[in-house]
Structures are given as structure tokens and as C-alpha cells.
Design an enzyme around this catalytic site. Structure first.
Site, PDB file in Angstrom:
ATOM      1  N   ASP A  85      38.636  44.050  35.874  1.00 44.63           N
ATOM      2  CA  ASP A  85      37.322  43.950  34.957  1.00 44.63           C
ATOM      3  C   ASP A  85      36.854  45.286  34.828  1.00 44.63           C
ATOM      4  O   ASP A  85      36.716  46.073  35.805  1.00 44.63           O
ATOM      5  CB  ASP A  85      36.427  42.916  35.527  1.00 44.63           C
ATOM      6  CG  ASP A  85      37.019  41.544  35.688  1.00 44.63           C
ATOM      7  OD1 ASP A  85      37.606  41.253  34.547  1.00 44.63           O
ATOM      8  OD2 ASP A  85      36.747  40.735  36.473  1.00 44.63           O
ATOM      9  N   ASP A  87      33.179  46.906  33.588  1.00 41.05           N
ATOM     10  CA  ASP A  87      31.636  46.884  33.200  1.00 41.05           C
ATOM     11  C   ASP A  87      31.218  48.175  32.745  1.00 41.05           C
ATOM     12  O   ASP A  87      31.686  49.265  33.464  1.00 41.05           O
ATOM     13  CB  ASP A  87      30.860  46.302  34.443  1.00 41.05           C
ATOM     14  CG  ASP A  87      31.395  44.935  34.874  1.00 41.05           C
ATOM     15  OD1 ASP A  87      31.943  44.115  33.992  1.00 41.05           O
ATOM     16  OD2 ASP A  87      30.885  44.316  35.850  1.00 41.05           O
ATOM     17  N   ASP A 163      23.274  46.603  44.035  1.00 47.03           N
ATOM     18  CA  ASP A 163      23.069  46.441  45.497  1.00 47.03           C
ATOM     19  C   ASP A 163      23.894  47.421  46.404  1.00 47.03           C
ATOM     20  O   ASP A 163      23.191  47.625  47.453  1.00 47.03           O
ATOM     21  CB  ASP A 163      24.021  44.888  45.232  1.00 47.03           C
ATOM     22  CG  ASP A 163      25.398  44.968  44.807  1.00 47.03           C
ATOM     23  OD1 ASP A 163      25.853  46.052  44.420  1.00 47.03           O
ATOM     24  OD2 ASP A 163      25.948  43.891  44.430  1.00 47.03           O
TER      25      ASP A 163
END
Length: 480
Positions: A85, A87, A163
Site C-alpha cells: 500500500d 499513501d 503516531d
């Protein structure tokens, strides 16, 4: 560049100011200084970035927007991995992104995102998150948890909103450099996970971050920094209030991504297992916990091997493994108290699942399969021709047999039983008689794994034989 400790102290002096009634304010921090890692200083190659992600990056850049690959993809590329993936972070708003791509849809209320679709690939595009202002209607915090956050800002603000430091690295398509605002490169080299900002505050914002820490540590083989792990004992209970559907998704990431065994060990070691899978944690502490742990670890290792080999895996089998200890314990207690074995297993499976779905929302299509896998385990002991034929034709036979094999890997006393059923699948129905004539060496082993006790099985057979007086031999009991 200032030290990482100083940055954390100065960037967010008091963390998020929480207000359970109003939208939250974040004290304006002193923004971090960027460290630029030029193309010749890192190993990221565009050949390892998906075509869809590259198309989005280039289109945004050509339209005059800033465009960066961000997060786990950059982290994994720097570590030599191959992300699935990709992003993207940009200063374009979701509406501006949609204006550039006809194959784009906007999703989310909590976090507004743009999804650009290229066949089977979905490229997620997020606008830089800002730190917000007091009273901003686009950010809302309830009891410390962010429930809406659509405040946009600069890339520096976006970095300190992420995070973990290793997830706050940005690959710039304009010059192919990597930007590091919070010391992520340093953590990659040290193989450690630091949380950005005050750990307690960040976990209160989103308790699932604790599970992400465990998952990343397991996947990357990193160590969780002591300051990031210390609040687990005090704040782990917050996971009990997380949305069960969200914890289901997080559980799949933990256990079905090829590093399930490491994730289980990290969950157990960190003390978080009890808050997500309480039945599992309890069973591991019982007198037969060592045996159960061996079964779990063998089953999770098998699952990891299947994932890494590109084979299919099902959440039903995973959850059947995780909850087996609790189900077996309940069923054995009920059988010892005189409950019919079939009822005992059915009631035990249903009760454990009902308790678990309060924490992790297991969809019914999976829980039904789990119950059948458990209920079929004692039937492997009943090696009579009619029952063998029925079990072989059962739609869940293969899943239940695979579960038996895992049990046998954890308990050598079940190896003969698993081998016998492997042979039963290979022979023609006419040849089953010869196989059934072989001595049954495992009649007493089933009790150790919670199958039908021998005495209970004999009682039922005697009752059935008394009805048709003078009926056939012991090998042909009434099965109707």
C-alpha cells in the site's frame, strides 16, 4: 538538528488540551527542523513504487501542489521491503484532489480522505493535518479521543501529528529526497519505536495505537521504546472501549499479515492480550496453559507460512485457534457435570464467542465456521463406518481436519489420529472397512484435548443398542 528528546519536549509542551464538551485546542508548537536525505543518501527507487502512486504523485506535482509518499511505504522502502500500500500526503485539499482525478472518491467523516482508484489498486491521498485552533469546528475530541479531525496545515504540522517517528518520513517526488522532521531515520537505524509526543496523551486520543505499536514491533522486529510501552499497563483497559469492528480489523492485521506468531508473542509479553482476547489470556494461565500455548504458536506459525507462500487464510480458523482453550475448558466442565457432549461443545462455543464479540466483532459468517470446527473435533474419535462417511462428507470437514492436525502438532498423542484421518481421505469408500479394522490406539487421548470422554460415549452406545433387541454387532450401532 536539535536532539530528539528536546524536540519532543518543545514541540508539544502539554500535548492536546482535552475537552469532553467542546472541540479541542492544540497548543501551537515550535515546529521541528527538517533533515533532508538526498537521493544519493537513501535506497528508495521509483521502480519499487506502484504505478498508481507514481501517477498521483506526478499529477499533483505538475498541478503545482506538494506531493509526498509518506508513512509505512517510505519506512518499508528504506528498510529494503516491498510495500503493498502506498499513501500520499499533499497540501491539496480532498476536493482539489478530486478535481484532478476522475477516478477519485472522497471518504470519511472523522478523517476526510481522497481515494484514487486504478483497477485493483487504491491510492490514499490525505491533506496535511494541522494542529488546529481553539473552537475549530473541524476538530472534535470527546473524553480525550479524537472523533473528528479535518484541520489542514503544513507538512511540519502533519509530521508531529503522526503516531511513530518511523512513520513520519516523507519521500518528495519533486527531487526524490526523503524529509525527516522527527528523527525517524535515527529510529530506523536503531531499530526502535518511539511515539511522537506524550505517549499517555496519544494513547488516550486513540487507544488502538497501543496495538499498532505491538504490530509494528512484530513486523519490523523492532523494540518498543520504554516510554512508549510503560503506559500499556495503565491504559490498556481503554482498548475495552474501542469499537469492536475496528478491533476486528486490527486483529486481522496483527495475525494474518505474515507475522502472526511474533504479534501474539508481543501482545502477550506487553500485557495487552488480556484486553483484546481475555479468554485466550485466561486459558494461557490455567494448568494446561503450556499445552495451549504450544498449539497457538504452532497454528500461528502455520498461518504465517501460508501467508508468505501466497496461500489463502481464513479469519475463522485464526479465531478458532485463539479461543480454543476457553471453549475446551467450558466443554470439559459441562461434560464432567453430566451434560451431553454435543450440547456441551455447542454451548461452550456459543458462550465464548458471545463474550469475545464484546471486544472484537467477529462476523457471523466466521463464528458459524468456528463453532463447527470445534464441534467436529470429538467426532474424529468416533471411527465407525457410518460416522466416518458422514464426517468425510461434512462441508467443514477440511477445516476441522486441519485444526486436528494443528492439535496433533502440539500433542504427540494425537498424531496417530491425525494420520488415520489423512489415510481415510485418500482411500476409496469400499476400502474404508480395511482401514477401520486397524486397532484404534487413541481412544484415551481425546480427553486431553477435550474430545468426548470414553465413558460418556459408551453410555450413549449402550442406550442405543438396547432399543433394537438382537440388532447387529458393536460395529454397527444405530446412527439415526
Amino acid at each position: 538538528m536539535r536532539s530528539i528528546t528536546e524536540f519532543i519536549r518543545r514541540a508539544i509542551p502539554r500535548g492536546l488540551r482535552r475537552n469532553s464538551e467542546k472541540s479541542a485546542e492544540i497548543v501551537a508548537p515550535q515546529l521541528p527542523q527538517v533533515r533532508v536525505i538526498t537521493r544519493d543518501q537513501h535506497g528508495i527507487s521509483r521502480r519499487n513504487i506502484s504505478n498508481g502512486a507514481l501517477r498521483v504523485l506526478y499529477r499533483l506535482n505538475e498541478a503545482g501542489f506538494e506531493a509526498f509518499l509518506v508513512g509505512g511505504a517510505v519506512r518499508d522502502l528504506l528498510l529494503g521491503g516491498h510495500p503493498k500500500d502506498f499513501d500520499i500526503a499533499t497540501n491539496a485539499t480532498p476536493e482539489q484532489v478530486r478535481g484532478l482525478f476522475r477516478n477519485c472518491r472522497l471518504i470519511g467523516r472523522r478523517f476526510r480522505l481522497a481515494h484514487v482508484v486504478f483497477g485493483q489498486e487504491i491510492v490514499e491521498v490525505a491533506t496535511f493535518r494541522g494542529i488546529g485552533e481553539e473552537g475549530n469546528v473541524d476538530r472534535h475530541v470527546v473524553d480525550g479521543r479524537i472523533v473528528r479531525d479535518n484541520v489542514y496545515g503544513s507538512i511540519e504540522e502533519d509530521a508531529i501529528r503522526r503516531d511513530f517517528r518511523v512513520n513520519a518520513l516523507y519521500y518528495n517526488i519533486a527531487d526524490f529526497s526523503v524529509r525527516d522532521y522527527v528523527g525517524g531515520m535515527q529510529d530506523l537505524e536503531a531499530r526502535i519505536l518511539h511515539l511522537i509526543g506524550d505517549p499517555e496523551q496519544r494513547y488516550r486520543e486513540d487507544p488502538v495505537r497501543m496495538l499498532r505499536a505491538v504490530r509494528l514491533a512484530a513486523k519490523l522486529e523492532f523494540r518498543i521504546d520504554d516510554t512508549a510501552e510503560k503506559p500499556f499497563a495503565r491504559l490498556g483497559q481503554l482498548l475495552c472501549d474501542a469499537a469492536p469492528a475496528r478491533l476486528f480489523d486490527e486483529s486481522l492485521k496483527l495475525f494474518l499479515s505474515g507475522h502472526g506468531l511474533a504479534s501474539f508473542r508481543e501482545l502477550d509479553r506487553s500485557g495487552l492480550l488480556q484486553f483484546v482476547f481475555p479468554s485466550t489470556a485466561t486459558a494461557l494461565k490455567r494448568s494446561r496453559g503450556t499445552e495451549f500455548r504450544l498449539l497457538l504458536e504452532r497454528g500461528l506459525a502455520n498461518t504465517d507460512e501460508r501467508v508468505q507462500a501466497g496461500k489463502s487464510v481464513t479469519p475463522a480458523f485464526l479465531f478458532a485457534l485463539l479461543l480454543w482453550g476457553g471453549v475446551r475448558e467450558r466443554a470439559e466442565r459441562a461434560i464432567a457435570g453430566g451434560t451431553d457432549a454435543a450440547d456441551a461443545w455447542g454451548d461452550a462455543g456459543e458462550a465464548v464467542i458471545q463474550e469475545q464479540v464484546g471486544r472484537v466483532a467477529i462476523p457471523r459468517r466466521f463464528s458459524l465456521v468456528m463453532e463447527e470446527i470445534w464441534a467436529l473435533q470429538p467426532r474424529f474419535e468416533q471411527r465407525l463406518k457410518k460416522r466416518v462417511m458422514r464426517l468425510l462428507s461434512h462441508p467443514r470437514f477440511r477445516a476441522a481436519y486441519d485444526f486436528l492436525v494443528v492439535r496433533a502438532q502440539a500433542d504427540p498423542e494425537l498424531e496417530e489420529l491425525a494420520d488415520w484421518w489423512e489415510q481415510a481421505q485418500a482411500v476409496e469408500p469400499a476400502e474404508l472397512g480395511e482401514l477401520l479394522a486397524q486397532p484404534a490406539a487413541v481412544a484415551t487421548t481425546a480427553v486431553s484435548e477435550g474430545a468426548v470422554p470414553k465413558t460418556a460415549a459408551r453410555k450413549r452406545r449402550r442406550r442405543r443398542r438396547r432399543k433394537p433387541a438382537g440388532s447387529g454387532s458393536d460395529e454397527q450401532p444405530a446412527d439415526s
